[in-house]
Motif scaffolding. Structure first.
Motif, PDB file in Angstrom:
ATOM      1  N   GLN A  44      43.635  29.845  51.157  1.00  0.00           N
ATOM      2  CA  GLN A  44      42.799  30.837  51.834  1.00  0.00           C
ATOM      3  C   GLN A  44      43.633  31.802  52.684  1.00  0.00           C
ATOM      4  O   GLN A  44      43.351  32.994  52.743  1.00  0.00           O
ATOM      5  N   TYR A  45      44.677  31.289  53.327  1.00  0.00           N
ATOM      6  CA  TYR A  45      45.525  32.139  54.166  1.00  0.00           C
ATOM      7  C   TYR A  45      46.337  33.115  53.323  1.00  0.00           C
ATOM      8  O   TYR A  45      46.525  34.268  53.695  1.00  0.00           O
ATOM      9  N   VAL A  46      46.827  32.629  52.189  1.00  0.00           N
ATOM     10  CA  VAL A  46      47.585  33.504  51.284  1.00  0.00           C
ATOM     11  C   VAL A  46      46.700  34.660  50.837  1.00  0.00           C
ATOM     12  O   VAL A  46      47.116  35.823  50.856  1.00  0.00           O
ATOM     13  N   ASN A  47      45.471  34.368  50.458  1.00  0.00           N
ATOM     14  CA  ASN A  47      44.580  35.434  49.997  1.00  0.00           C
ATOM     15  C   ASN A  47      44.257  36.431  51.109  1.00  0.00           C
ATOM     16  O   ASN A  47      44.097  37.622  50.844  1.00  0.00           O
ATOM     17  N   ARG A  48      44.208  35.992  52.364  1.00  0.00           N
ATOM     18  CA  ARG A  48      44.015  36.933  53.479  1.00  0.00           C
ATOM     19  C   ARG A  48      45.203  37.888  53.577  1.00  0.00           C
ATOM     20  O   ARG A  48      45.031  39.079  53.800  1.00  0.00           O
ATOM     21  N   TYR A  49      46.401  37.355  53.427  1.00  0.00           N
ATOM     22  CA  TYR A  49      47.591  38.216  53.466  1.00  0.00           C
ATOM     23  C   TYR A  49      47.637  39.148  52.254  1.00  0.00           C
ATOM     24  O   TYR A  49      48.067  40.290  52.365  1.00  0.00           O
ATOM     25  N   ILE A  50      47.199  38.667  51.106  1.00  0.00           N
ATOM     26  CA  ILE A  50      47.139  39.530  49.922  1.00  0.00           C
ATOM     27  C   ILE A  50      46.164  40.680  50.184  1.00  0.00           C
ATOM     28  O   ILE A  50      46.466  41.842  49.873  1.00  0.00           O
ATOM     29  N   ASP A  51      45.018  40.386  50.786  1.00  0.00           N
ATOM     30  CA  ASP A  51      44.049  41.441  51.127  1.00  0.00           C
ATOM     31  C   ASP A  51      44.663  42.457  52.089  1.00  0.00           C
ATOM     32  O   ASP A  51      44.470  43.665  51.942  1.00  0.00           O
ATOM     33  N   ALA A  54      47.079  44.623  50.167  1.00  0.00           N
ATOM     34  CA  ALA A  54      46.334  45.556  49.313  1.00  0.00           C
ATOM     35  C   ALA A  54      45.816  46.726  50.141  1.00  0.00           C
ATOM     36  O   ALA A  54      45.898  47.884  49.710  1.00  0.00           O
ATOM     37  N   SER A  55      45.329  46.439  51.321  1.00  0.00           N
ATOM     38  CA  SER A  55      44.825  47.490  52.203  1.00  0.00           C
ATOM     39  C   SER A  55      45.952  48.438  52.616  1.00  0.00           C
ATOM     40  O   SER A  55      45.788  49.662  52.605  1.00  0.00           O
ATOM     41  N   GLY A  58      46.875  50.461  49.620  1.00  0.00           N
ATOM     42  CA  GLY A  58      45.794  51.265  49.078  1.00  0.00           C
ATOM     43  C   GLY A  58      45.511  50.981  47.614  1.00  0.00           C
ATOM     44  O   GLY A  58      45.084  51.871  46.877  1.00  0.00           O
ATOM     45  N   ILE A  59      45.762  49.751  47.194  1.00  0.00           N
ATOM     46  CA  ILE A  59      45.533  49.358  45.795  1.00  0.00           C
ATOM     47  C   ILE A  59      44.895  47.972  45.756  1.00  0.00           C
ATOM     48  O   ILE A  59      44.864  47.259  46.758  1.00  0.00           O
ATOM     49  N   SER A  60      44.413  47.577  44.590  1.00  0.00           N
ATOM     50  CA  SER A  60      43.913  46.218  44.388  1.00  0.00           C
ATOM     51  C   SER A  60      45.075  45.311  44.018  1.00  0.00           C
ATOM     52  O   SER A  60      45.968  45.714  43.274  1.00  0.00           O
ATOM     53  N   LEU A  61      45.047  44.113  44.539  1.00  0.00           N
ATOM     54  CA  LEU A  61      46.066  43.121  44.204  1.00  0.00           C
ATOM     55  C   LEU A  61      45.374  41.848  43.746  1.00  0.00           C
ATOM     56  O   LEU A  61      44.264  41.537  44.195  1.00  0.00           O
ATOM     57  N   LEU A  62      46.036  41.105  42.881  1.00  0.00           N
ATOM     58  CA  LEU A  62      45.482  39.866  42.349  1.00  0.00           C
ATOM     59  C   LEU A  62      45.506  38.767  43.409  1.00  0.00           C
ATOM     60  O   LEU A  62      46.581  38.435  43.927  1.00  0.00           O
ATOM     61  N   PRO A  63      44.339  38.183  43.719  1.00  0.00           N
ATOM     62  CA  PRO A  63      44.337  37.044  44.647  1.00  0.00           C
ATOM     63  C   PRO A  63      44.802  35.788  43.917  1.00  0.00           C
ATOM     64  O   PRO A  63      44.853  35.761  42.686  1.00  0.00           O
TER      65      PRO A  63
END
Length: 191
Positions: A44-51, A54-55, A58-63
């Motif tokens: 869950q923490y990794v995906n927060r950093y990925i978000d 991405a922000s 300014g692009i989408s990144l794979l969670p």
């Protein structure tokens, strides 16, 4: 930065190689990603950093969609290495270990795939900020690629040499317990 390190720690460093988060992810992607073991608790923490990344980009990144042994993109590996959650098992010390794990995975790939890695070293040159010449950089790369395994990693400062301290409007910082002792350790590590 170099003059600050030299002045504070009584070192005589003269050259640097610097990269940033964005370039680190790009370097990992140049090597086709890295294979790492991800436990369920950090997911869950990794995906927060990925978000966050991405922000910023300014692009989408794979969670991350799985745990255990997985192949990670540069952005996923970077997010994994950046996670720091004070008061949990994902604190500063474990972050340093994850950063080492990511670095080791990339270096092991380079050693095991020397020809492929050598093709990318010129590309890597454009992703770093350094005061060394390309020929010196290339000599370092060739020396490294001729090793059979990655060199032993070291941590500075060691875990017993500091505490985490929260400074308002800044965040968590490392507070050295014995600055003189840490300075001697750094010089010993360098020389």
């Amino acid at each position: 930065m170099l003059s600050t390190i030299n002045a504070n720690f009584k070192t005589n460093l003269s050259q640097t190689i610097i990269t940033d988060f964005r370039n680190t992810a790009d370097m990992i992607d140049k090597f086709g990603g890295v294979n790492l073991h991800i436990d369920k608790g950090i997911h869950q923490y990794v995906n927060r950093y990925i978000d966050e990344q991405a922000s910023l980009k300014g692009i989408s990144l794979l969670p991350l969609t799985r745990t255990e042994n997985i192949k990670m993109t540069g952005d996923q590996a970077l997010a994994y290495a950046r996670v720091r959650v004070a008061g949990t098992m994902y604190n500063d010390q474990s972050r340093v270990e994850r950063q080492k794990d990511v670095t080791k995975a990339v270096l092991n790939f380079a050693i095991q795939h020397k020809t492929q890695a050598a093709r990318y070293f010129y590309d890597l040159w454009s992703l770093i900020d350094t005061d060394i010449s390309f020929s010196v950089f290339w000599d370092i790369c060739k020396t490294f690629l001729n090793k059979h395994k990655i060199p032993k990693s070291q941590v500075f400062p060691n875990y017993q040499a500091y505490t985490n301290e929260r400074i308002p409007n800044v965040g968590l910082v490392l507070k050295l317990k014995d600055f003189r002792k840490v300075s001697v350790e750094l010089n010993s590590m360098i020389n």
